[in-house]
Design an enzyme around this catalytic site. Structure first.
Site, PDB file in Angstrom:
ATOM      1  N   LYS A 187     -36.602  -2.892  23.256  1.00 40.65           N
ATOM      2  CA  LYS A 187     -37.434  -3.897  24.401  1.00 40.65           C
ATOM      3  C   LYS A 187     -36.046  -4.820  25.037  1.00 40.65           C
ATOM      4  CE  LYS A 187     -41.722  -3.634  23.262  1.00 40.65           C
ATOM      5  NZ  LYS A 187     -41.691  -2.638  22.049  1.00 40.65           N
TER       6      LYS A 187
HETATM    7  C1  LIG Z   1     -42.420  -1.393  21.627  1.00 42.24           C
HETATM    8  C2  LIG Z   1     -42.186  -0.666  20.561  1.00 42.24           C
HETATM    9  C3  LIG Z   1     -42.438   0.776  20.741  1.00 42.24           C
HETATM   10  C4  LIG Z   1     -43.531   1.291  21.729  1.00 42.24           C
HETATM   11  O1  LIG Z   1     -43.068   1.261  22.953  1.00 42.24           O
HETATM   12  P1  LIG Z   1     -44.235   1.260  24.153  1.00 42.24           P
HETATM   13  O2  LIG Z   1     -43.414   1.237  25.329  1.00 42.24           O
HETATM   14  O3  LIG Z   1     -45.213   0.387  24.241  1.00 42.24           O
HETATM   15  O4  LIG Z   1     -45.045   2.866  24.057  1.00 42.24           O
HETATM   16  C5  LIG Z   1     -42.016   1.671  19.832  1.00 42.24           C
HETATM   17  N1  LIG Z   1     -41.186   1.045  18.705  1.00 42.24           N
HETATM   18  C6  LIG Z   1     -40.633  -0.001  18.715  1.00 42.24           C
HETATM   19  C7  LIG Z   1     -39.587  -0.349  17.722  1.00 42.24           C
HETATM   20  C8  LIG Z   1     -41.271  -0.947  19.707  1.00 42.24           C
HETATM   21  O5  LIG Z   1     -40.613  -2.220  19.766  1.00 42.24           O
END
Ligand SMILES: *Cc1c(COP(=O)(O)O)cnc(C)c1O
Length: 466
Positions: free
Chosen positions: A112
């Site tokens: 993120k």
């Molecule tokens: C948010 C997240 C996901 C999922 O990603 P999306 O964009 O919501 O599909 C997968 N793995 C981790 C560690 C995350 O923080």
């Protein structure tokens, strides 16, 4: 470049207004009116760029001059200067036909950060340029919250409130969010699930009077700027693999929750990147796997899993894909989404299902297989997968054909999810940044999953009319 809503009722707006709008005012999601194409000759020249230079190349197509070149370059430099690896998202070869793209070298150890460091700096830039206040409201399944707080804390003119599901995030995720002691930050732990939080946020954003009076801004992946920043690493990964070996196309396996990350891959493919299969990896919350296999999109029962950041039933970015599946016809999207609201499911016809299956492969990973995959790779390759990445790797094993090469996106550092790693009888050493969190006091308020109670808290935290 203009941005339009998947539901067709927003007048064309530019990049900065699209970032500020977040969720489209007609309830849809914003998409670029036309996806820029990168011609083959151009691919060759950009394949040699550093991560930051490449990010500028890709992002500038979408900003389209609204931010001067020098400023945009500075924003990008600042955003990726906080990463612990000079390559930003380094690629690791794990097996002959599989690489892992490590997206977790940012401040909060999850992917993120790639988007939210950029969005935080972008908001700060816009706040100064336009003299507007920025009050950020977001819901998190764990990683977005910490990452968004880290992206904006201490930046002038910005306040933030994050809703997380009380007791349903990992200990490290909770600590990363709640140990930040800053008057601009409010953590609300709601008694409910991530889907409850996401629904409340969507409803609060749909109250346009409140949204406008309180200058509410979104950081969830409904914000197109997040998708955009994530598109960059698909290009970066492709170019790194292509340096090493001849490939005609490259598969990507993506641990998926809200469909944001995988949609960024879909966008990269539409821009001309030779992407083969886009593999949607889910855990037991497998609405997307079921949709890709059967053509029926219908939320099931919520399950808590070893990969909590993917514990999502209603994927908010799904509508962006639907828009392309329905031939960019906003009336068709509106009809389908209204029907979804009324009946609780979406069913596509046979021809559409063929298209879905041409665009994506899918595999749902049960808890046991998730842990087994962590153990297996640790024993065989000495590489420690976090439980989300492990779902991605298990999906690669299920969906990648013998002649194909695949990159699995490593979405988090294993130290964030030690609860699951311990279940595999593996002892890991925590990075210092994570170890020190355990000694810090926490700041959070526990609230009901109730719109009115949350709105009262927001009124107290955000500045009105400025
Ligand atoms: C948010 C997240 C996901 C999922 O990603 P999306 O964009 O919501 O599909 C997968 N793995 C981790 C560690 C995350 O923080």
């Amino acid at each position: 470049m203009k941005y339009i809503s998947t539901r067709g009722n927003v007048n064309e707006i530019g990049f900065i207004d699209a970032v500020l709008m977040g969720l489209a005012t007609d309830g849809g999601l914003l998409v670029p009116e036309k996806i820029p194409q990168i011609p083959n000759e151009k691919m060759k020249t950009i394949s040699k760029l550093s991560y930051q230079e490449l990010a500028y190349e890709i992002i500038s197509h979408y900003v389209d001059g609204e931010i001067p070149e020098k400023d945009l370059k500075e924003l990008i430099e600042k955003s990726y200067g906080t990463f612990r690896d000079p390559e930003v998202t380094p690629l690791q070869k794990i097996k002959d036909d599989m690489y892992v793209l490590e997206l977790f070298h940012g401040p909060t150890f999850a992917f993120k950060d790639v988007a939210l460091q950029f969005l935080g700096n972008l908001y700060s830039y816009i706040a100064k340029k336009r003299e507007v206040s920025i009050n950020i409201l977001g819901a998190t399944s764990g990683d977005t919250g910490a990452s968004a707080i880290e992206g904006v804390r201490g930046k002038e003119g910005i306040r933030i409130c994050i809703l997380h599901p009380h007791g349903k995030v990992s200990k490290v995720q909770e600590l990363q969010m709640t140990t930040v002691h800053d008057e601009s930050v409010l953590n609300l732990a709601i008694k409910g699930t991530f889907d409850d939080g996401q629904k409340i946020i969507k409803e609060i954003f749909a109250d346009l009077e409140f949204k406008n009076n309180y200058h509410l801004r979104a950081i969830n992946s409904i914000n197109f700027a997040r998708i955009l920043a994530q598109t960059v690493y698909y290009f970066y990964a492709y170019f790194q693999v292509a340096k090493e070996r001849d490939i005609e196309s490259l598969n990507f396996s993506v641990p998926t929750g809200n469909f944001g990350d995988i949609f960024a891959g879909f966008l990269a493919k539409k821009m001309g990147l030779p992407v083969g299969k886009l593999i949607v990896a889910t855990n037991e919350n497998n609405i997307l796997e079921r949709f890709i296999k059967d053509g029926v999109y219908e939320p099931g029962e919520f399950r808590s899993t070893y990969s909590p950041s993917m514990d999502i039933q209603v994927a908010s970015n799904f509508e962006r894909y639907l828009y392309y599946l329905l031939a960019e016809n906003p009336n068709a999207v509106t009809a389908v989404m209204e029907n979804f609201k009324a009946k609780g499911k979406i069913v596509v016809d046979e021809e559409q299902l063929r298209q879905v299956q041409a665009d994506f492969a899918a595999y749902g990973v049960e808890g046991k297989e998730c842990l087994q995959t962590i153990s297996k790779y640790y024993t065989e390759t000495n590489y420690l997968l976090d439980p989300h990445t492990s779902c991605g790797v298990a999906a690669y094993e299920a969906c990648n054909e013998a002649s194909e090469v695949c990159v699995t996106l490593a979405t988090a550092h294993p130290a964030k999810f030690n609860e699951s790693i311990e279940l595999c009888d593996i002892e890991q050493t925590f990075p210092g940044e994570i170890r020190q969190l355990f000694d810090q006091p926490q700041y959070l308020e526990v609230v009901e999953a109730d719109n009115d109670e949350i709105i009262q808290k927001l009124k107290g935290h955000f500045q009105d009319e400025k």
